[in-house]
Every structure is written in structure tokens, then in C-alpha cells.
Design a protein around this motif. Structure first.
Motif, PDB file in Angstrom:
ATOM      1  N   LEU A 105       0.790  -1.233   0.000  1.00  0.00           N
ATOM      2  CA  LEU A 105       0.000   0.000   0.000  1.00  0.00           C
ATOM      3  C   LEU A 105       0.827   1.291   0.000  1.00  0.00           C
ATOM      4  N   THR A 106       1.721   1.435   0.968  1.00  0.00           N
ATOM      5  CA  THR A 106       2.423   2.721   1.058  1.00  0.00           C
ATOM      6  C   THR A 106       3.319   2.934  -0.165  1.00  0.00           C
ATOM      7  N   PHE A 133      -3.401   8.318   8.970  1.00  0.00           N
ATOM      8  CA  PHE A 133      -2.585   7.158   9.332  1.00  0.00           C
ATOM      9  C   PHE A 133      -1.109   7.542   9.148  1.00  0.00           C
ATOM     10  N   SER A 135       1.660   6.273   8.237  1.00  0.00           N
ATOM     11  CA  SER A 135       2.369   5.944   6.995  1.00  0.00           C
ATOM     12  C   SER A 135       2.035   6.966   5.908  1.00  0.00           C
ATOM     13  N   ASP A 136       0.768   7.375   5.844  1.00  0.00           N
ATOM     14  CA  ASP A 136       0.341   8.358   4.847  1.00  0.00           C
ATOM     15  C   ASP A 136       0.964   9.724   5.137  1.00  0.00           C
ATOM     16  N   TYR A 193      -9.111   5.662   9.802  1.00  0.00           N
ATOM     17  CA  TYR A 193      -8.756   4.405  10.488  1.00  0.00           C
ATOM     18  C   TYR A 193      -9.100   4.456  11.972  1.00  0.00           C
ATOM     19  N   ASP A 218      -6.793   7.098   0.042  1.00  0.00           N
ATOM     20  CA  ASP A 218      -6.237   5.862   0.570  1.00  0.00           C
ATOM     21  C   ASP A 218      -7.412   5.067   1.114  1.00  0.00           C
ATOM     22  N   ALA A 220      -7.430   1.959   2.453  1.00  0.00           N
ATOM     23  CA  ALA A 220      -7.033   0.816   3.290  1.00  0.00           C
ATOM     24  C   ALA A 220      -8.220   0.319   4.104  1.00  0.00           C
ATOM     25  N   HIS A 221      -9.031   1.266   4.602  1.00  0.00           N
ATOM     26  CA  HIS A 221     -10.189   0.885   5.409  1.00  0.00           C
ATOM     27  C   HIS A 221     -11.493   0.965   4.615  1.00  0.00           C
ATOM     28  N   CYS A 241      -5.004  -1.685   0.735  1.00  0.00           N
ATOM     29  CA  CYS A 241      -4.274  -2.911   1.022  1.00  0.00           C
ATOM     30  C   CYS A 241      -5.268  -4.063   0.972  1.00  0.00           C
ATOM     31  N   TYR A 243      -4.996  -6.840   3.138  1.00  0.00           N
ATOM     32  CA  TYR A 243      -4.952  -7.712   4.319  1.00  0.00           C
ATOM     33  C   TYR A 243      -5.953  -7.318   5.397  1.00  0.00           C
ATOM     34  N   LYS A 244      -6.609  -6.155   5.248  1.00  0.00           N
ATOM     35  CA  LYS A 244      -7.605  -5.750   6.249  1.00  0.00           C
ATOM     36  C   LYS A 244      -8.940  -6.391   5.879  1.00  0.00           C
TER      37      LYS A 244
HETATM   38  C1  PLP Z   1      -3.195   0.007   7.187  1.00  0.00           C
HETATM   39  C2  PLP Z   1      -2.864   1.286   6.553  1.00  0.00           C
HETATM   40  C3  PLP Z   1      -1.622   1.496   5.952  1.00  0.00           C
HETATM   41  C4  PLP Z   1      -0.539   0.432   5.981  1.00  0.00           C
HETATM   42  O1  PLP Z   1       0.355   0.569   4.950  1.00  0.00           O
HETATM   43  P1  PLP Z   1       1.218  -0.673   4.405  1.00  0.00           P
HETATM   44  O2  PLP Z   1       2.012  -0.072   3.336  1.00  0.00           O
HETATM   45  O3  PLP Z   1       0.267  -1.718   3.947  1.00  0.00           O
HETATM   46  O4  PLP Z   1       2.049  -1.186   5.539  1.00  0.00           O
HETATM   47  C5  PLP Z   1      -1.388   2.718   5.337  1.00  0.00           C
HETATM   48  N1  PLP Z   1      -2.343   3.686   5.316  1.00  0.00           N
HETATM   49  C6  PLP Z   1      -3.555   3.503   5.902  1.00  0.00           C
HETATM   50  C7  PLP Z   1      -4.581   4.589   5.841  1.00  0.00           C
HETATM   51  C8  PLP Z   1      -3.839   2.310   6.553  1.00  0.00           C
HETATM   52  O5  PLP Z   1      -5.011   2.146   7.142  1.00  0.00           O
END
Ligand code: PLP
Length: 426
Positions: A105-106, A133, A135-136, A193, A218, A220-221, A241, A243-244
Motif C-alpha cells: 500500500l504505502t 494514518f 504511513s500516509d 482508520y 487511501d 485501506a479501510h 491494502c 490484508y484488512k
Molecule cells: C493500514 C494502513 C496502511 C498500511 O500501509 P502498508 O504499506 O500496507 O504497511 C497505510 N495507510 C492507511 C490509511 C492504513 O489504514
């Protein structure tokens, strides 16, 4: 629906549940000899029982064919990722050429920002939600720095109003209008998230386009959790992603959406690798990058097939069920959890303790997740829930995030959770 806090009622809902047979298609973890109540499908979805066979298929083909598995395997690896275009397009509301599964994802968020955050001296700002989040946040910060700009000047963050928990969509839109032609890009977590709030992605995209900015999310959720119409909403780009909510295993592959109006544009700047090269010339090994005219043109590396096999196992289940049924059950499930938390809260007698749901109460503004602040309680409460077999997510100082999942959670899970919570609060 009128809910009741009783086992009888929960069992009745389970009996009527058209998806009830799907629980048995997943491994529900057993701890201390008891099936746990799993509410963290928003962090790591449970494993389909079929996943092992899907991965073994590829291991067998590798054993039997070696490199020839790229073309002679049951699911030739050369084109493995192509099997996702159709089912994934249905999950996110896209056309098949607009989606591709690749990387993580990232990584993908960064790749998309390379294409869709193209600051100039006058149009250089990027807007996101406050407390995105982490990472973002890091990705945005470094994208901005990499273009030689100062994140403090280039990044606009939209926070909830004083004393509130969630963000008003109109505040995002007003900020977009105020930034006007200084705004290069909007990038928001489509589903927050922490609170589980779903943003009005259609309205935000429209506002961004009105001032000439690109708009992406993004998800992811969002993917596999809420209704998405990325194509119709004219979202420029998105990533998620697997895996969620998509149950494809730890660190599973990510998905990408690039709108039709961009994905055929071979002039659009991007980072590149051989898997994005036109298929006819990919193996000529010659100079000159000519991207595939679709989201596939953003691929860099050849497909991580073992990880994709796990993704395929899960996506085949989604395809069989369809988003419509999942969304229908999701609303009743999260509504039941909301009801149970409210009911327990109404029985709390001391003035300094309460359970506050911070997820929007309007079902259109949320998915599976319900986040609760346990005022007057600490981590002891969470530890006791865990001890009693409830797997949920704790965020300091006192927020519990729970996401009952339509594919494998039951109404009984929610009733039992309520029983355990009531005991733990005493
Ligand atoms: C779970 C999540 C991620 C995780 O990033 P990975 O690259 O998969 O480790 C990033 N951004 C958001 C908004 C998330 O919820």
C-alpha cells in the motif's frame, strides 16, 4: 430495525442471516480451547480455509515447471495479476482497465503521488485529514520534501472542529475552495482508520476538480468494507491494502485505481519498471519505456505470485457473495454493536464513567468499524476483554476499535461481547 440485547434475539438474526454459511469458510482462531470473538478484521482479516490450496497450487507449479510456470502453470504467472481486474473492479466501482494489483500500500501511495502530485511554483499544496494514518503522513511529508518544498507550507490538514470527534465534509470542501489555485492535490483516507468515519468522496472530488486539483483516496479501510464508485465519482487515483477487509494475509498485495481519463495517458509522469512496459515489447529488453495503456502501466515489478494466490482465495469469496449482500449485513451488524454499546452505557451508574461512540451514527458515514471511548477506564478494561476472548484494538489512552465483519462475524459474537463488556465494566 429494533434491536434487543438478548441471546435469543442475536440467535434469531443469525438464523435469518443469508451469509451465515460463510463463517465456516474461515479459520476462527481458538485460544485456550475457545473460539475467540474476532473484531479486528479492520487490521488483519481472518484466513479463508481455501487459502492454503491456492498457495499450494502455485508451489506445486513451481516444483513441477520451474521457470516455465510463467506460461505453463495452471494460472500462468506471467498474467497472474490480470485475474484480479474483473473482481476488484466490482469491489471498488471501477472499469477493468482502471485497476491493478501490485506492490504494497504505502509503496503504491508514493507511486501515485509521483503521478498526481506535481507541484508548480504557484500550485503546490496538498490537502489531507489531520492525524491521517502515520504511513500516509510520512509519505506526504517526503513527497513534498522531494520536490524541494517545505511540508509546513505545502500540507494543509483538516481537523475536527473544537470539541468534536469527526470532520465535517463541508470543512474539507471549504478548505479546498480557500486553497483555490494553490492546491495541487487532495489525498484523504476515504475511511478514517481511527474513528471509522467515511468521507463524502464524491463531493470532495468534485470540489477538488473545481479548483483544478487532483483528488485521490487511501482506501485501506474502504476496500471490501463500504460502497465505492470510484469511476462514477471521477476520483483520479486510489490505493488500498488487501490484508484488512480483503482477508488476503499479512503484508498482502495492494490494489490501485487510476481513472480512465488518466490510465491511458502514456505521457503522465511516473516511476517505471519492466512490468509496466507494453506486453508486446516487454521481452525484447530494449531501450525506451512505453507503458501499457491501463492502470497496469504503473506496474514496476513482476507479480509476487504467492502473495497474490492468497489474495485470489479471498477475492473469489468476495466475487461469489458480491458487495451488495456484504453491505446489507454490515449495516445491521454495526448497528447491533452500536445498540449494545449504547445499552450498556445507559446502565452505567457512576458519573465519571461512560462509553462514547465516536464513529458517526449515520450508517452512510461509516462501515463495519465502531470506535468507542471508554471514559473513566484504562487499559485494564481492554486487557480483561482480551482475557475473556475478545480480540479488538486498543489505542491509548482509552479508545477501543471494533469491526464486526459480515463474512465471518455473527450477531451472537456481538451479544457475547456485550455480556463480557458488562462484566468487565463492573
Ligand atoms: C493500514 C494502513 C496502511 C498500511 O500501509 P502498508 O504499506 O500496507 O504497511 C497505510 N495507510 C492507511 C490509511 C492504513 O489504514
Amino acid at each position: 430495525m429494533t434491536y434487543e440485547n438478548s441471546l435469543e434475539f442475536a440467535l434469531k438474526l443469525d438464523e435469518q442471516d443469508e451469509l451465515k454459511s460463510y463463517r465456516d469458510k474461515f479459520h476462527i482462531p481458538v485460544i485456550n480451547g475457545k473460539e475467540i470473538i474476532y473484531f479486528t478484521g479492520n487490521s488483519l482479516g481472518l484466513q479463508p480455509k481455501s487459502t492454503k490450496d491456492y498457495i499450494n497450487q502455485e508451489l506445486d507449479d513451481w516444483a513441477q515447471w520451474g521457470v516455465e510456470g510463467h506460461f505453463l502453470g495452471k494460472n500462468p504467472w506471467f498474467a497472474y495479476h490480470e485475474m484480479f481486474a474483473k473482481p476488484i473492479s466490482k469491489i471498488v466501482g471501477a472499469t477493468e482497465q482502471e485497476v491493478v494489483v501490485m506492490n504494497n500500500l504505502t509503496v503504491n501511495l508514493n507511486l501515485l503521488l509521483v503521478s498526481f502530485y506535481r507541484p508548480t511554483t504557484t500550485r503546490y499544496k496538498i490537502l489531507c485529514e489531520a492525524k491521517a494514518f502515520p504511513s500516509d503522513q510520512y509519505a506526504l511529508e517526503m513527497q513534498v520534501r522531494n520536490t524541494g518544498l517545505n511540508p509546513d507550507e505545502a500540507i494543509i490538514e483538516i481537523a475536527p472542529r473544537e470539541g468534536e470527534r469527526t470532520i465535517h465534509n463541508e470543512d474539507i470542501i471549504t478548505a479546498i475552495e480557500e486553497a483555490g489555485d494553490t492546491l495541487a492535490c487532495v489525498m484523504i483516507g476515504g475511511v478514517n482508520y481511527f474513528t471509522g468515519q467515511v468521507f463524502d468522496m464524491k463531493a470532495i472530488t468534485e470540489a477538488a476538480h473545481k479548483v483544478g486539483a487532483n483528488c485521490g483516496f487511501d482506501l485501506a479501510h474502504g476496500a471490501g468494507n463500504i460502497e465505492l464508485k470510484l469511476h462514477d465519482w471521477e476520483v483520479d487515483f486510489a490505493c488500498w491494502c488487501s490484508y484488512k477487509y480483503l482477508n488476503s494475509g499479512p503484508g498482502g498485495v495492494s490494489g490501485v485505481f487510476i481513472h480512465e481519463k488518466h490510465c491511458n495517458n502514456t505521457e503522465l509522469p511516473r516511476f517505471a519498471g519492466w512490468w509496466g512496459q507494453e506486453k508486446e515489447t516487454r521481452f525484447l529488453m530494449e531501450k525506451g519505456f512505453n507503458p501499457i495503456k491501463s492502470a497496469e502501466g504503473w506496474q514496476m515489478s513482476n507479480a509476487p505470485v504467492l502473495s497474490m494466490a492468497a489474495h485470489k482465495a479471498a477475492i473469489d469469496i468476495f466475487d461469489e457473495v458480491g458487495m451488495e449482500k456484504l453491505l446489507k449485513k454490515q449495516r445491521i451488524l454495526s448497528g447491533y454493536l452500536e445498540f449494545i454499546v449504547d445499552d450498556i452505557n445507559s446502565q452505567l451508574t457512576t458519573t465519571d464513567t461512560s462509553l462514547e461512540i465516536i464513529t458517526p451514527r449515520n450508517w452512510k458515514e461509516r462501515g463495519c468499524q465502531v470506535s468507542v471511548i471508554a471514559h473513566g477506564y484504562g487499559k485494564d478494561l481492554f486487557d480483561e476483554l482480551t482475557e475473556e476472548g475478545i480480540i479488538s484494538d486498543w489505542r491509548e489512552p482509552n479508545v477501543i476499535r471494533m469491526a464486526p465483519i459480515p463474512l465471518y462475524n455473527s450477531y451472537e459474537d456481538i451479544y457475547r461481547f456485550g455480556e463480557i463488556l458488562t462484566k468487565a465494566l463492573k
